[in-house]
Write a protein that holds these residues in place. Sequence first.
Motif, PDB file in Angstrom:
ATOM      1  N   MET A 245       1.614  18.921   2.010  1.00 46.43           N
ATOM      2  CA  MET A 245       0.460  19.171   2.866  1.00 46.43           C
ATOM      3  C   MET A 245       0.836  19.982   4.107  1.00 46.43           C
ATOM      4  SD  MET A 245      -1.074  15.295   2.557  1.00 46.43           S
ATOM      5  CE  MET A 245      -2.370  15.441   3.785  1.00 46.43           C
ATOM      6  N   TYR A 246       2.052  19.772   4.595  1.00 49.17           N
ATOM      7  CA  TYR A 246       2.534  20.456   5.814  1.00 49.17           C
ATOM      8  C   TYR A 246       3.874  21.132   5.524  1.00 49.17           C
ATOM      9  CZ  TYR A 246      -1.109  17.771   8.143  1.00 49.17           C
ATOM     10  OH  TYR A 246      -2.329  17.233   8.517  1.00 49.17           O
ATOM     11  N   PRO A 247       3.865  22.213   4.752  1.00 46.87           N
ATOM     12  CA  PRO A 247       5.130  22.853   4.335  1.00 46.87           C
ATOM     13  C   PRO A 247       5.904  23.471   5.491  1.00 46.87           C
ATOM     14  CG  PRO A 247       3.232  24.186   3.709  1.00 46.87           C
ATOM     15  CD  PRO A 247       2.687  22.877   4.180  1.00 46.87           C
ATOM     16  N   GLN A 248       5.239  23.751   6.597  1.00 54.24           N
ATOM     17  CA  GLN A 248       5.914  24.371   7.739  1.00 54.24           C
ATOM     18  C   GLN A 248       6.641  23.354   8.610  1.00 54.24           C
ATOM     19  OE1 GLN A 248       2.787  23.680   7.443  1.00 54.24           O
ATOM     20  NE2 GLN A 248       1.794  23.203   9.370  1.00 54.24           N
ATOM     21  N   ILE A 249       6.499  22.066   8.261  1.00 52.91           N
ATOM     22  CA  ILE A 249       7.084  20.993   9.071  1.00 52.91           C
ATOM     23  C   ILE A 249       8.132  20.246   8.255  1.00 52.91           C
ATOM     24  CG2 ILE A 249       6.611  18.821  10.279  1.00 52.91           C
ATOM     25  CD1 ILE A 249       3.794  19.863  10.802  1.00 52.91           C
ATOM     26  N   SER A 250       9.231  19.904   8.905  1.00 50.57           N
ATOM     27  CA  SER A 250      10.219  19.026   8.280  1.00 50.57           C
ATOM     28  C   SER A 250       9.751  17.584   8.508  1.00 50.57           C
ATOM     29  CB  SER A 250      11.605  19.247   8.908  1.00 50.57           C
ATOM     30  OG  SER A 250      12.539  18.345   8.353  1.00 50.57           O
ATOM     31  N   ILE A 251       9.246  16.965   7.462  1.00 50.20           N
ATOM     32  CA  ILE A 251       8.640  15.638   7.601  1.00 50.20           C
ATOM     33  C   ILE A 251       9.722  14.606   7.927  1.00 50.20           C
ATOM     34  CG2 ILE A 251       7.241  13.865   6.494  1.00 50.20           C
ATOM     35  CD1 ILE A 251       5.781  16.514   6.962  1.00 50.20           C
ATOM     36  N   PRO A 252       9.587  13.902   9.051  1.00 48.80           N
ATOM     37  CA  PRO A 252      10.601  12.899   9.411  1.00 48.80           C
ATOM     38  C   PRO A 252      10.466  11.630   8.578  1.00 48.80           C
ATOM     39  CG  PRO A 252       8.805  12.853  10.995  1.00 48.80           C
ATOM     40  CD  PRO A 252       8.502  13.995  10.052  1.00 48.80           C
ATOM     41  N   LYS A 253      11.509  10.849   8.570  1.00 52.18           N
ATOM     42  CA  LYS A 253      11.437   9.537   7.946  1.00 52.18           C
ATOM     43  C   LYS A 253      10.593   8.627   8.831  1.00 52.18           C
ATOM     44  CE  LYS A 253      14.174  10.362   4.437  1.00 52.18           C
ATOM     45  NZ  LYS A 253      13.644  10.364   3.046  1.00 52.18           N
ATOM     46  N   PRO A 254       9.784   7.789   8.261  1.00 52.97           N
ATOM     47  CA  PRO A 254       8.960   6.892   9.084  1.00 52.97           C
ATOM     48  C   PRO A 254       9.813   5.828   9.770  1.00 52.97           C
ATOM     49  CG  PRO A 254       8.707   6.353   6.758  1.00 52.97           C
ATOM     50  CD  PRO A 254       9.527   7.611   6.818  1.00 52.97           C
ATOM     51  N   ASP A 255       9.375   5.425  10.959  1.00 51.58           N
ATOM     52  CA  ASP A 255      10.050   4.336  11.667  1.00 51.58           C
ATOM     53  C   ASP A 255       9.772   2.992  11.000  1.00 51.58           C
ATOM     54  OD1 ASP A 255      10.970   6.169  13.564  1.00 51.58           O
ATOM     55  OD2 ASP A 255       9.188   5.921  14.816  1.00 51.58           O
ATOM     56  N   ALA A 256       8.620   2.892  10.360  1.00 51.90           N
ATOM     57  CA  ALA A 256       8.258   1.650   9.670  1.00 51.90           C
ATOM     58  C   ALA A 256       7.336   1.984   8.500  1.00 51.90           C
ATOM     59  CB  ALA A 256       7.576   0.681  10.624  1.00 51.90           C
ATOM     60  N   PHE A 257       7.411   1.145   7.480  1.00 51.41           N
ATOM     61  CA  PHE A 257       6.572   1.334   6.284  1.00 51.41           C
ATOM     62  C   PHE A 257       6.211  -0.039   5.728  1.00 51.41           C
ATOM     63  CE2 PHE A 257       6.286   1.334   1.646  1.00 51.41           C
ATOM     64  CZ  PHE A 257       5.300   2.279   1.430  1.00 51.41           C
ATOM     65  N   VAL A 258       4.946  -0.195   5.353  1.00 54.35           N
ATOM     66  CA  VAL A 258       4.508  -1.437   4.726  1.00 54.35           C
ATOM     67  C   VAL A 258       3.355  -1.108   3.782  1.00 54.35           C
ATOM     68  CG1 VAL A 258       2.829  -2.018   6.546  1.00 54.35           C
ATOM     69  CG2 VAL A 258       3.833  -3.846   5.153  1.00 54.35           C
ATOM     70  N   ARG A 259       3.257  -1.857   2.693  1.00 52.79           N
ATOM     71  CA  ARG A 259       2.152  -1.634   1.753  1.00 52.79           C
ATOM     72  C   ARG A 259       1.626  -2.969   1.254  1.00 52.79           C
ATOM     73  NH1 ARG A 259       4.104  -0.718  -4.430  1.00 52.79           N
ATOM     74  NH2 ARG A 259       6.148  -1.687  -4.304  1.00 52.79           N
ATOM     75  N   SER A 260       0.403  -2.952   0.755  1.00 51.58           N
ATOM     76  CA  SER A 260      -0.196  -4.161   0.199  1.00 51.58           C
ATOM     77  C   SER A 260       0.359  -4.422  -1.205  1.00 51.58           C
ATOM     78  CB  SER A 260      -1.720  -4.007   0.130  1.00 51.58           C
ATOM     79  OG  SER A 260      -2.083  -2.959  -0.753  1.00 51.58           O
ATOM     80  N   ASP A 261       0.272  -5.694  -1.623  1.00 49.68           N
ATOM     81  CA  ASP A 261       0.727  -6.057  -2.971  1.00 49.68           C
ATOM     82  C   ASP A 261      -0.366  -6.810  -3.725  1.00 49.68           C
ATOM     83  OD1 ASP A 261       0.691  -8.468  -1.617  1.00 49.68           O
ATOM     84  OD2 ASP A 261       2.653  -9.142  -2.327  1.00 49.68           O
ATOM     85  N   TRP A 262      -1.621  -6.478  -3.442  1.00 48.66           N
ATOM     86  CA  TRP A 262      -2.735  -7.240  -3.992  1.00 48.66           C
ATOM     87  C   TRP A 262      -2.736  -7.265  -5.514  1.00 48.66           C
ATOM     88  CZ3 TRP A 262      -5.648  -3.681  -0.276  1.00 48.66           C
ATOM     89  CH2 TRP A 262      -5.604  -4.200   1.021  1.00 48.66           C
ATOM     90  N   LEU A 263      -2.330  -6.183  -6.162  1.00 50.38           N
ATOM     91  CA  LEU A 263      -2.406  -6.131  -7.621  1.00 50.38           C
ATOM     92  C   LEU A 263      -1.377  -7.028  -8.297  1.00 50.38           C
ATOM     93  CD1 LEU A 263      -4.072  -3.581  -6.801  1.00 50.38           C
ATOM     94  CD2 LEU A 263      -3.268  -2.540  -8.914  1.00 50.38           C
ATOM     95  N   THR A 264      -0.209  -7.168  -7.670  1.00 50.65           N
ATOM     96  CA  THR A 264       0.868  -7.949  -8.278  1.00 50.65           C
ATOM     97  C   THR A 264       0.974  -9.360  -7.724  1.00 50.65           C
ATOM     98  OG1 THR A 264       2.438  -7.009  -6.681  1.00 50.65           O
ATOM     99  CG2 THR A 264       2.227  -5.892  -8.808  1.00 50.65           C
ATOM    100  N   ASN A 265       0.335  -9.620  -6.600  1.00 53.73           N
ATOM    101  CA  ASN A 265       0.400 -10.950  -5.998  1.00 53.73           C
ATOM    102  C   ASN A 265      -0.353 -11.940  -6.886  1.00 53.73           C
ATOM    103  OD1 ASN A 265      -0.019 -13.287  -4.365  1.00 53.73           O
ATOM    104  ND2 ASN A 265       0.239 -12.054  -2.532  1.00 53.73           N
ATOM    105  N   PRO A 266       0.309 -12.997  -7.369  1.00 57.05           N
ATOM    106  CA  PRO A 266      -0.364 -13.937  -8.275  1.00 57.05           C
ATOM    107  C   PRO A 266      -1.507 -14.698  -7.619  1.00 57.05           C
ATOM    108  CG  PRO A 266       1.785 -14.791  -7.604  1.00 57.05           C
ATOM    109  CD  PRO A 266       1.722 -13.380  -7.119  1.00 57.05           C
TER     110      PRO A 266
END
Length: 329
Positions: A245-266
């Motif tokens: 989406m932004y080819p002119q930018i060197s995308i940095p690594k995120p300081d934090a990342f989290v995602r939901s697990d609703w599909l796999t959570n029993p």
Amino acid sequence: MNFSAACLILVLVVKLSCVATMKEDIKNWTVEIFQNGKIVCAGVLLNRNFFLTLGKCIDKRKLDQYKVTIGGGILRKIDIVLEVIIYINLLMSKKGNLSNYTTSFNQVIKKIKNKDGKVEVETEGGTKYEADDVIVTFSLGVLQSRQVSFKPSLSKEKMLAIDKFGFGEYTIAYFEFSDAFWDNVSSLVYAPARHGENSIWYNMNTIYPGCNILQLVLMGFEANAASHMNDNEVKESGLAALAAMYPQISIPKPDAFVRSDWLTNPLTKGSFSYWTPAFRPEDMKDLGKSEGNIHFAGEHLGLKSHAYLHSAYNSGKDTAQRLARSVRD
């Protein structure tokens, strides 16, 4: 163990300050909760004065550390946490007192039996609870998965309604960066070679300026695919989309990342309910009806508000109050 009803959900009803200036026409009823500038939880407005959130989201001793955004950007402070609601407290024993109730957490239910005018609930660890009545608040995904057995089996009409209502495949992931390198707009749309792959992004800076968080939304096939990937794979896939989406930018690594697990959570087996073409208004009656002394509540039982937190709250409250009235009568 004997008690009138079983429950496992703890929620807070929170009063807002400065509500008099809020507009009547609030189209977005979601609430984002921040503690010392960091997002910690979410909630949903009940009306102009109060919102609902999970019990673990707010420390009542540190209210000065919290701020919330309402309706897509209106910033408010918390006035007071009015009430901690445990649904069992809405029910009385047939003797009219609450002296012998028990609240149990971290118990996974596997079997529910209607037995000689009582209800027996058995956990996966083998612990058994007996009650006059039980309110079941399993997600629709758990009911559809058949991972909890009912004896006698639930009625044919109820099972048909359970299977006809939809339960969504939906995953969200949050990327927090030191700086915002993306466009200052509320949403970003990417058109990849594969339709829907990492396509929808939301700029959280429009809700809480300076948080530098992007929200990635995955639906349907893409959400299902992500549920079979580990966190690093989902993160790297999202970063690759941002780089495209932004080819002119060197995308940095995120300081934090989290995602939901609703599909796999029993405990969820999906995200939220939705109305399918086969589902009819009369099916909602079958979906919510009691079976013997087993009663039902959940977000999927709101005729007009299914899929939202306030639907779960209202359903639980209404079911508990109906049961409380029948106990008193």
